[in-house]
Design a protein around this motif. Structure first.
Motif, PDB file in Angstrom:
ATOM      1  N   UNK A  39      34.616  38.154  36.607  1.00 35.78           N
ATOM      2  CA  UNK A  39      33.813  38.047  37.822  1.00 35.78           C
ATOM      3  C   UNK A  39      33.487  39.446  38.330  1.00 35.78           C
ATOM      4  N   UNK A  40      32.296  39.625  38.899  1.00 36.64           N
ATOM      5  CA  UNK A  40      31.950  40.933  39.473  1.00 36.64           C
ATOM      6  C   UNK A  40      32.923  41.298  40.600  1.00 36.64           C
ATOM      7  N   UNK A  41      33.229  42.561  40.735  1.00 36.54           N
ATOM      8  CA  UNK A  41      34.112  42.997  41.818  1.00 36.54           C
ATOM      9  C   UNK A  41      33.308  43.373  43.057  1.00 36.54           C
ATOM     10  N   UNK A  42      32.037  43.653  42.881  1.00 35.11           N
ATOM     11  CA  UNK A  42      31.147  43.966  43.989  1.00 35.11           C
ATOM     12  C   UNK A  42      30.755  42.654  44.678  1.00 35.11           C
ATOM     13  N   UNK A  43      30.918  42.587  45.999  1.00 35.58           N
ATOM     14  CA  UNK A  43      30.682  41.345  46.728  1.00 35.58           C
ATOM     15  C   UNK A  43      29.271  40.798  46.534  1.00 35.58           C
ATOM     16  N   UNK A  44      28.258  41.644  46.619  1.00 32.34           N
ATOM     17  CA  UNK A  44      26.875  41.180  46.490  1.00 32.34           C
ATOM     18  C   UNK A  44      26.625  40.565  45.115  1.00 32.34           C
ATOM     19  N   UNK A  45      27.167  41.200  44.064  1.00 33.12           N
ATOM     20  CA  UNK A  45      27.007  40.672  42.706  1.00 33.12           C
ATOM     21  C   UNK A  45      27.763  39.352  42.548  1.00 33.12           C
ATOM     22  N   UNK A  46      28.947  39.279  43.134  1.00 34.04           N
ATOM     23  CA  UNK A  46      29.744  38.053  43.084  1.00 34.04           C
ATOM     24  C   UNK A  46      29.016  36.919  43.797  1.00 34.04           C
ATOM     25  N   UNK A  47      28.483  37.202  44.972  1.00 29.63           N
ATOM     26  CA  UNK A  47      27.754  36.188  45.734  1.00 29.63           C
ATOM     27  C   UNK A  47      26.529  35.702  44.965  1.00 29.63           C
ATOM     28  N   UNK A  48      25.826  36.622  44.322  1.00 31.09           N
ATOM     29  CA  UNK A  48      24.639  36.256  43.544  1.00 31.09           C
ATOM     30  C   UNK A  48      25.018  35.362  42.363  1.00 31.09           C
ATOM     31  N   UNK A  49      26.117  35.696  41.676  1.00 33.65           N
ATOM     32  CA  UNK A  49      26.570  34.882  40.551  1.00 33.65           C
ATOM     33  C   UNK A  49      27.017  33.501  41.022  1.00 33.65           C
TER      34      UNK A  49
END
Length: 149
Positions: A39-49
């Motif tokens: 999973x992405x560790x960056x919040x924005x990338x995680x939210x997008x995924x």
């Protein structure tokens, strides 16, 4: 003898913290759900995924291998994303045989109630022999202690 396990999915550590407390309070074993893809560790990338998976009904592959045959009760923890459980929770119900098991869901969320996620969990167990017990929000030690009392 009833044997229980806490199975959880966590990216930020909040659900993991709750899961560890629940395991300690209930004397349960504990296991973390891991996805095949990190999973992405960056919040924005995680939210997008998370949003992409939800909108396209993508159920990520789980690499965690569990033998649940000796457990009667499963505490299932997850964060609330876009007012529902992450899609890996769908994957969990698909991958593992939970026939005749009792599942007690719990969620962590900064803004959503636990109840908002319940229809999704109910739909995942519909038509099965899984017994779904009342779940709870697990944002604090107080919430957890009260729910387990």
């Amino acid at each position: 003898m009833m044997k229980s396990i806490v199975i959880y999915f966590s990216t930020s550590g909040n659900t993991e913290k709750a899961a560890k407390l629940i395991a300690k309070e209930t004397g349960s074993d504990i296991e973390r759900l891991q996805a095949k893809t990190a999973w992405p560790t960056n919040f924005d990338d995680l939210a997008a995924l998370a949003k992409e998976q939800s909108e396209n009904n993508i159920h990520p592959d789980i690499t965690t291998d569990l033998d649940l045959s000796s457990y009667d009760k499963i505490y299932l923890g997850y964060p609330t994303w876009y007012e529902k459980p992450p899609m890996i929770i769908d994957s969990f119900f698909e991958k593992f045989d939970l026939s005749d098991k009792t599942v007690i869901p719990f969620s962590t969320s900064g803004s959503s109630t636990f109840e908002i996620t319940l229809p999704y969990i109910e739909s995942m167990v519909k038509g099965s022999s899984i017994k779904l017990e009342e779940g709870f929000r697990a944002n604090s030690e107080t919430e957890i202690t009260e729910a387990l009392a």
